[in-house]
Design a protein around this motif. Structure first.
Motif, PDB file in Angstrom:
ATOM      1  N   LEU A  66      11.193   6.470 -18.954  1.00 53.41           N
ATOM      2  CA  LEU A  66      10.920   6.111 -17.427  1.00 53.41           C
ATOM      3  C   LEU A  66       9.877   6.109 -16.946  1.00 53.41           C
ATOM      4  N   LEU A  67       8.906   7.041 -17.445  1.00 48.21           N
ATOM      5  CA  LEU A  67       7.740   7.333 -16.954  1.00 48.21           C
ATOM      6  C   LEU A  67       6.675   6.269 -17.202  1.00 48.21           C
ATOM      7  N   LEU A  68       7.212   5.361 -18.069  1.00 49.72           N
ATOM      8  CA  LEU A  68       6.374   4.132 -18.540  1.00 49.72           C
ATOM      9  C   LEU A  68       6.005   3.477 -17.300  1.00 49.72           C
ATOM     10  N   ALA A  69       6.887   3.167 -16.512  1.00 49.29           N
ATOM     11  CA  ALA A  69       6.707   2.632 -14.937  1.00 49.29           C
ATOM     12  C   ALA A  69       5.184   3.444 -14.431  1.00 49.29           C
ATOM     13  N   VAL A  70       4.950   4.323 -14.663  1.00 52.33           N
ATOM     14  CA  VAL A  70       3.794   4.912 -13.925  1.00 52.33           C
ATOM     15  C   VAL A  70       2.511   4.130 -14.334  1.00 52.33           C
ATOM     16  N   PRO A  71       1.968   3.871 -15.397  1.00 50.67           N
ATOM     17  CA  PRO A  71       1.062   2.952 -15.839  1.00 50.67           C
ATOM     18  C   PRO A  71       1.073   1.360 -15.225  1.00 50.67           C
ATOM     19  N   MET A  72       2.397   1.291 -15.463  1.00 50.08           N
ATOM     20  CA  MET A  72       2.528  -0.288 -14.893  1.00 50.08           C
ATOM     21  C   MET A  72       2.387  -0.562 -13.607  1.00 50.08           C
ATOM     22  N   PHE A  73       2.919   0.153 -12.571  1.00 53.82           N
ATOM     23  CA  PHE A  73       2.684   0.139 -11.270  1.00 53.82           C
ATOM     24  C   PHE A  73       1.347   0.416 -10.705  1.00 53.82           C
ATOM     25  N   ILE A  74       0.585   1.370 -11.623  1.00 54.27           N
ATOM     26  CA  ILE A  74      -1.006   1.563 -11.142  1.00 54.27           C
ATOM     27  C   ILE A  74      -1.421   0.395 -11.344  1.00 54.27           C
ATOM     28  N   PHE A  75      -1.432  -0.132 -12.454  1.00 56.15           N
ATOM     29  CA  PHE A  75      -1.992  -1.507 -12.728  1.00 56.15           C
ATOM     30  C   PHE A  75      -1.696  -2.613 -11.771  1.00 56.15           C
ATOM     31  N   LEU A  76      -0.371  -2.521 -11.369  1.00 57.92           N
ATOM     32  CA  LEU A  76      -0.173  -3.531 -10.423  1.00 57.92           C
ATOM     33  C   LEU A  76      -0.599  -3.162  -9.091  1.00 57.92           C
ATOM     34  N   GLY A  77      -0.755  -2.252  -8.548  1.00 60.15           N
ATOM     35  CA  GLY A  77      -1.503  -1.990  -7.396  1.00 60.15           C
ATOM     36  C   GLY A  77      -2.940  -2.151  -7.702  1.00 60.15           C
ATOM     37  N   LEU A  78      -3.521  -2.154  -8.502  1.00 61.13           N
ATOM     38  CA  LEU A  78      -4.884  -2.526  -8.655  1.00 61.13           C
ATOM     39  C   LEU A  78      -4.991  -4.056  -8.617  1.00 61.13           C
ATOM     40  N   LEU A  79      -3.986  -4.742  -9.320  1.00 64.36           N
ATOM     41  CA  LEU A  79      -3.975  -6.229  -9.305  1.00 64.36           C
ATOM     42  C   LEU A  79      -3.740  -6.879  -8.032  1.00 64.36           C
ATOM     43  N   ILE A  80      -2.955  -6.578  -7.044  1.00 68.71           N
ATOM     44  CA  ILE A  80      -2.752  -7.131  -5.862  1.00 68.71           C
ATOM     45  C   ILE A  80      -3.870  -7.030  -4.919  1.00 68.71           C
ATOM     46  N   GLU A  81      -4.688  -5.845  -5.147  1.00 74.19           N
ATOM     47  CA  GLU A  81      -5.767  -5.770  -4.423  1.00 74.19           C
ATOM     48  C   GLU A  81      -6.853  -7.034  -4.848  1.00 74.19           C
ATOM     49  N   MET A  82      -6.879  -6.947  -6.154  1.00 75.77           N
ATOM     50  CA  MET A  82      -8.047  -7.866  -6.792  1.00 75.77           C
ATOM     51  C   MET A  82      -7.641  -9.222  -6.482  1.00 75.77           C
ATOM     52  N   THR A  83      -6.173  -9.631  -6.453  1.00 69.83           N
ATOM     53  CA  THR A  83      -6.046 -10.936  -6.144  1.00 69.83           C
ATOM     54  C   THR A  83      -5.936 -11.529  -4.875  1.00 69.83           C
ATOM     55  N   GLY A  84      -6.236 -10.785  -3.954  1.00 69.56           N
ATOM     56  CA  GLY A  84      -5.990 -10.789  -2.479  1.00 69.56           C
ATOM     57  C   GLY A  84      -4.996 -11.033  -1.817  1.00 69.56           C
ATOM     58  N   MET A  85      -3.698 -10.522  -2.586  1.00 72.46           N
ATOM     59  CA  MET A  85      -2.485 -10.626  -1.865  1.00 72.46           C
ATOM     60  C   MET A  85      -2.482  -9.335  -0.761  1.00 72.46           C
ATOM     61  N   ALA A  86      -2.969  -8.247  -0.825  1.00 72.10           N
ATOM     62  CA  ALA A  86      -2.819  -7.289  -0.094  1.00 72.10           C
ATOM     63  C   ALA A  86      -3.804  -7.800   1.281  1.00 72.10           C
ATOM     64  N   ARG A  87      -4.790  -8.572   1.184  1.00 73.56           N
ATOM     65  CA  ARG A  87      -5.661  -8.927   2.450  1.00 73.56           C
ATOM     66  C   ARG A  87      -4.640 -10.208   3.184  1.00 73.56           C
ATOM     67  N   ALA A  88      -4.004 -10.899   2.416  1.00 73.25           N
ATOM     68  CA  ALA A  88      -3.256 -11.949   2.912  1.00 73.25           C
ATOM     69  C   ALA A  88      -2.062 -11.340   3.739  1.00 73.25           C
ATOM     70  N   MET A  89      -1.350 -10.152   3.409  1.00 74.14           N
ATOM     71  CA  MET A  89      -0.343  -9.488   4.303  1.00 74.14           C
ATOM     72  C   MET A  89      -1.134  -8.699   5.461  1.00 74.14           C
ATOM     73  N   ILE A  90      -2.154  -8.256   5.433  1.00 74.39           N
ATOM     74  CA  ILE A  90      -2.852  -7.551   6.468  1.00 74.39           C
ATOM     75  C   ILE A  90      -3.149  -8.530   7.369  1.00 74.39           C
ATOM     76  N   ASN A  91      -3.807  -9.576   7.036  1.00 69.64           N
ATOM     77  CA  ASN A  91      -4.288 -10.616   7.919  1.00 69.64           C
ATOM     78  C   ASN A  91      -3.131 -11.357   8.902  1.00 69.64           C
ATOM     79  N   PHE A  92      -1.675 -11.245   8.226  1.00 65.36           N
ATOM     80  CA  PHE A  92      -0.660 -11.722   9.012  1.00 65.36           C
ATOM     81  C   PHE A  92      -0.336 -10.623   9.946  1.00 65.36           C
ATOM     82  N   LEU A  93      -0.300  -9.384   9.626  1.00 71.40           N
ATOM     83  CA  LEU A  93       0.154  -8.364  10.515  1.00 71.40           C
ATOM     84  C   LEU A  93      -0.973  -8.430  11.862  1.00 71.40           C
ATOM     85  N   ALA A  94      -1.993  -8.509  11.458  1.00 72.44           N
ATOM     86  CA  ALA A  94      -3.202  -8.503  12.573  1.00 72.44           C
ATOM     87  C   ALA A  94      -2.990  -9.593  13.328  1.00 72.44           C
ATOM     88  N   SER A  95      -2.704 -10.613  12.977  1.00 72.44           N
ATOM     89  CA  SER A  95      -2.405 -12.195  13.845  1.00 72.44           C
ATOM     90  C   SER A  95      -1.129 -11.641  14.871  1.00 72.44           C
TER      91      SER A  95
END
Length: 634
Positions: free
Chosen positions: A265-294
């Protein structure tokens, strides 16, 4: 201040940078250090990549082709222990292990250098003492053959010896880099301590459970305060306790570590850590924040509401506080400062939102608590959404109160077309938490595998929709994932060994009896738990506290009539409150580092936010439906 934490510290630090007195090292030592770092980081990064491919292949084979990989989990488990140990070695090399440096950082330069040496020598002592039992444990496991792949289990547990050997050599290089005098002093002091304790062995064995205070309070307290990595501190205490006050074989320490780190079950730990780094790098996080800011950027305190909402949404994707804060702060803080927000208010609110979102799935803490207590991770994911929302409302109420008399800085109200445009852009990002949730509910993937579904989704979105994908960052992201994961997993391993030792000593039964017979029943038990886990969260960190006390306290909670999911939410949020509360809460300093704001500026403003969070936790503890209401609809 603790300079390094599991999921709440920015990337890029190196252990050589954290130890004082190393302005320059001899070429030979520098080369050795670099080679050892590569021997850990390269296989660790490749193992993260292999696990992603293997888990996603398992999802496709089972759900698409209806031909499950019967050997998939077994191979994933073998690779996982190697990932944990090479990741732990990478974390040591990069300085990413959890450390309590509040006392050390307040000392003079000379005293701090002394305590750095003490911490390094204590780490060497643990790694040196555990090397022989680790080798003996391999010989035990050499007789066992894995059922599906039919390979020797000794090949799996050889990862422990490899990781310990790398960390031992790394620590030795760093000790030698301090100079011959500190190194010789450290070795002599270590030898004297070992000799003294060995001589006192017969006396210690006659003390019975008083040894629990000596080793699990005295040794742990001294080594943690000296700045020793918490994982090594736990391991040294357990090893010393078993070797000096009992007659148990020392291979048990290694076997308990193996048990703690090898839960699939703990194998989810590295997988979600990588996913978190990935959404920042792809700009997905910025897209969500821009929508909330509007939507909210033009109202009083509008960007504060955006910060609260963005942390809630992004926590639901990444599961990593470092990724959450690093994705949000650089986007929002410059504009918030332009509108007159004080830096102290910003870092205080960022810290508060870090504590607020601890239960938002797929939180690594939720995965950990499910793995060590047996509570359904799916139920925890469902139950964690509303408590986080309740705390968000508490923070929003405080923001409204603080800004009610403040004239908003002129900010253009977004028009309908602009809001619609940012919404359309953010839809793929906003859909990711829904994709993750549906994949688990519909049986497409398990809680361990579902992160790889999110990773593939984010890859496609980054490449085809947002057109923002930096291939050169993949390697460093894999290494960072391995380092953070290793820092988490080795703590779980040594904390599992400590929990086992406490159980064998009878301490767990004494604690259970005390908690179970508190006057007032469930109410008193819940109140004591809140206070206890706030303190543990600020001093011990959340994950080790869960591993140590979760298996002991959750059965008692059930016995006194508290739903296990509600108790999990209260425990996690209480630890989060401690984790992000200064002066000891390491999450607060992680937020300061991410936002590049001095810790002193946020001390006063954060008090109100912590009070708001505490009130919210009390409400969640008093109203079970907040945590369990949606479970009945499953």
């Amino acid at each position: 201040m603790r300079t390094h934490i599991v999921d709440d510290f920015p990337q890029g630090a190196h252990e050589g940078d954290t130890l004082r007195g190393l302005p320059s090292r001899p070429h030979g030592l520098a080369l050795a250090d670099r080679v050892l770092g590569l021997m850990a980081a390269v296989p660790a990064a490749l193992l993260v990549l292999a696990e992603i491919v293997l888990l996603f292949s398992g999802v496709c084979a089972r759900y698409v082709f209806h031909r499950p990989l019967v050997w998939g989990d077994e191979l994933a488990g073998i690779l996982f222990l190697w990932l944990a140990m090479t990741g732990a070695a990478t974390a040591l090399h990069r300085g990413a292990h959890m450390r309590m440096t509040a006392m050390v950082n307040r000392a003079s330069k000379e005293s701090a250098a002394f305590w750095d040496t003490v911490a390094l020598v204590a780490s060497l002592l643990f790694l040196g003492l555990i090397a022989a039992p680790a080798y003996a444990y391999i010989r035990q496991q050499w007789m066992i053959e894995t059922p599906a792949l039919e390979i020797n289990d000794g090949l799996r547990v050889a990862a422990i010896v490899y990781g310990v050997a790398l960390m031992l050599l790394m620590s030795l290089v760093k000790l030698l880099a301090l100079g011959w005098k500190p190194a010789l002093t450290g070795i002599v002091v270590s030898a004297a301590i070992v000799f003294g304790l060995d001589t006192a062995g017969p006396v210690l064995q006659s003390l019975g459970n008083l040894n629990l205070l000596i080793f699990f309070v005295g040794v742990v307290g001294f080594t943690v305060l000296s700045g020793m990595p918490i994982a090594f501190s736990f391991g040294l205490a357990v090893f010393s306790y078993l070797s000096l006050s009992t007659s148990m074989p020392l291979e048990i320490v290694v076997s308990r570590m193996d048990e703690g780190m090898s839960q699939l079950l703990l194998l989810a730990v590295p997988m979600f850590i990588f996913l978190g780094l990935l959404i920042e790098m792809t700009g997905m996080a910025r897209a969500m924040i821009n929508f909330l800011a509007s939507l909210l950027g033009h109202v009083r305190g509008g960007l504060s509401y955006v910060l609260i909402g963005a942390m809630y949404l992004i926590s639901g994707i990444s599961g990593s506080k470092a990724a959450d804060m690093a994705a949000v702060a650089p986007i929002l803080f410059p504009e918030m400062k332009r509108r007159g927000e004080r830096p102290g208010e910003l870092v205080a609110l960022l810290s508060a939102t870090g504590a607020q979102t601890e239960t938002v799935p797929p939180s690594i803490v939720l995965i950990t608590i499910g793995s060590v207590t047996g509570v359904s991770i799916s139920a925890l994911f469902t139950g964690g959404l509303l408590p986080g929302f309740v705390l968000a409302l508490a923070l929003c109420a405080l923001v409204w109160w603080r800004t009610r008399g403040v004239e908003p800085v002129s900010a253009k109200r977004a028009g309908g077309s602009e809001i619609m445009k940012t919404l359309i852009v953010s839809i793929p990002a906003l859909a990711l938490p829904v994709v993750i949730r549906l994949a688990v509910v519909e049986g497409v993937a398990t809680a361990t595998e579902v992160s790889t579904v999110g990773i593939v989704y984010s890859l496609i979105a980054g490449l085809l929709i947002y057109r923002r994908f930096e291939w050169k960052r993949i390697g460093p992201m894999l290494v960072e994932t391995a380092a953070l994961s290793g820092a988490i997993l080795i703590i779980i391993g040594t904390a599992t060994a400590m929990a086992w030792a406490l159980t064998q000593s009878g301490f767990s039964h004494s604690l259970a009896s005390f908690m179970e017979h508190l006057p007032g029943g469930a109410v008193s038990f819940m109140a004591v738990s809140v206070v206890m886990f706030v303190l543990l969260g600020s001093v011990l960190e959340g994950i080790p506290a869960i591993v140590l006390f979760g298996p002991l306290l959750f059965p008692i909670a059930r016995d006194v009539g508290i739903h296990e999911v509600q108790y999990a939410m209260v425990v996690i949020l209480s630890m989060g409150l401690g984790l992000f509360s200064p002066p000891f809460g390491v999450g607060y300093y992680g937020a300061c580092a991410v936002s590049k704001i001095h810790p002193d500026e946020g001390i006063r403003p954060i008090i109100g936010y912590m009070v708001a969070l505490f009130v919210g936790i009390v409400v969640i503890a008093a109203v079970p439906w907040i945590s369990t209401g949606f479970l009945r609809t499953q």
